[in-house]
Design an enzyme around this catalytic site. Structure first.
Site, mmCIF file in Angstrom:
data_model
loop_
_atom_site.group_PDB
_atom_site.id
_atom_site.type_symbol
_atom_site.label_atom_id
_atom_site.label_comp_id
_atom_site.label_asym_id
_atom_site.label_seq_id
_atom_site.Cartn_x
_atom_site.Cartn_y
_atom_site.Cartn_z
ATOM 1 N N GLN A 176 -0.220 4.975 0.922
ATOM 2 C CA GLN A 176 -0.505 5.034 2.328
ATOM 3 C C GLN A 176 0.808 5.332 2.906
ATOM 4 O OE1 GLN A 176 -3.527 4.708 4.176
ATOM 5 N NE2 GLN A 176 -2.048 5.770 5.587
ATOM 6 N N HIS A 212 0.849 -1.211 -0.044
ATOM 7 C CA HIS A 212 0.040 -0.045 -0.020
ATOM 8 C C HIS A 212 0.926 1.197 0.046
ATOM 9 C CE1 HIS A 212 -3.626 2.384 0.223
ATOM 10 N NE2 HIS A 212 -3.980 2.137 1.483
ATOM 11 N N ARG A 251 -2.891 11.743 2.578
ATOM 12 C CA ARG A 251 -3.088 10.776 1.428
ATOM 13 C C ARG A 251 -3.363 11.832 0.360
ATOM 14 N NH1 ARG A 251 -4.792 5.548 1.696
ATOM 15 N NH2 ARG A 251 -4.512 5.797 -0.502
#
Ligand code: CP
Ligand code: NVA
Length: 318
Positions: free
Chosen positions: A144, A141, A304
């Site tokens: 993230q 991810h 983000r």
């Protein structure tokens, strides 16, 4: 913040599949670009750097933060994002990834994908003529992790030498934190119960990357010892997307790794708590910690937006 000198044109047209594909300087550059874009947005002087550009967003799994932050990010940069669910795409009816990649590349400037299998993202990237951005697979991810780095940098001033301890199973978020820490010289420990450790091949890749920065990466099965002196305490859900049917057995194995007041009492007095969200209060973290004064989870979620704008501008900006 570190001074970074890379030629930004080296990022143009690249895929963003894991931070392993980026040098420490490139990671620092993306962070500094995110800082710049965040400041510009707060001052209302953001530029329409992606005017006329489109991002295709394929979501095979649910999302709140990723979907909204990518879509809003494109809007803020003057571009456009298309939400593409497999329910609506022909890929959901068996059209090959290769054809989807080729066809979408004729319309959009970049493709973002969230899917279970990392191999699918790699296949998409192989056939797409435009950059592919990994928005979560079972293995990684990276968007993230970049937001996590920005949040730690904001709160701690720098990343080099900071101690981050992740409590939970060795999942996508844990893998990307190890890599992010490796690229930025952090001291990262992943504390997991036996049977739920990180993927050893990914750990080895992160250890290799750590040699460039002096980062230290450690695996532990002793949560209390791992938490000692931590600057950053991090956790994630016990059952990631795709593992929901294992919830009950995971609760038993992971309960000793719950982030609660007793565990965080081992951390540095000015520790910060992070969680990628969504969170399950009373499971991986108690409300006292996630809703407490040391928690920066909403800043982390906001970041983000800023880091992904930095990635988009770097990959597809003119
Ligand atoms: N952290 C994260 O990726 O959240 P979403 O699943 O809501 O996108
Ligand atoms: N590890 C979690 C992260 C969610 C953003 C999952 O894969 O479900």
């Amino acid at each position: 913040m570190n001074e970074v000198s890379i030629n930004p044109s080296t990022l143009k047209g690249r895929d963003f599949l894991t931070l392993l594909d980026f040098t420490p300087d490139e990671v620092q550059y993306l962070l500094s670009k995110a800082v710049e874009l965040k400041a510009a947005q707060k001052q209302g002087i953001g530029k329409l750097e992606l005017a006329g550009k489109s991002l295709g967003m394929i979501f095979e799994n649910a999302s709140t933060r990723t979907r909204v932050s990518f879509e809003v990010g494109m809007t803020q940069l003057g571009g456009h994002a298309l939400f593409l669910s497999p329910r609506d795409l022909q890929i959901g009816r068996g059209e090959p990834v290769k054809d989807t990649a080729n066809v979408l590349s004729r319309y959009v400037d970049a493709i973002m994908i969230r899917t279970n299998s990392h191999e699918t993202v790699q296949e998409l990237a192989e056939y797409a003529a435009v950059p592919v951005i990994n928005a979560l697979t079972d293995a990684f991810h990276p968007c993230q992790a970049l937001a996590d780095l920005l949040t730690i940098q904001e709160q701690k001033g720098e990343l080099q030498g900071k101690k981050l301890v992740y409590f939970g199973d060795g999942n996508n978020v844990a893998h990307s934190l190890l890599i992010a820490g490796a690229k930025t010289g952090m001291d990262v420990t992943v504390a997991s119960p036996v049977g739920y450790e990180v993927d050893p091949s990914i750990f080895n890749l992160a250890v290799e990357a750590a040699k460039e920065t002096g980062a230290t990466l450690t695996l532990s099965s002793d949560p209390k010892a791992a938490a000692k002196g931590a600057d950053v305490i991090y956790t994630d859900v016990w059952a990631s997307m795709g593992y929901e049917q294992e919830q009950q057995e995971r609760e038993k194995a992971l309960f000793p790794y719950q982030v609660n007041d007793e565990l965080v009492s081992q951390a540095a007095s000015d520790f910060i708590f992070l969680h990628c969200l969504p969170a399950h209060r009373g499971e991986e973290v108690t409300a006292s910690v996630i809703d407490g004064t040391r928690s920066f989870v909403y800043d982390q979620a906001e970041n983000r937006l800023h880091v992904q704008k930095a990635v988009l501008v770097s990959l597809i900006g003119s």
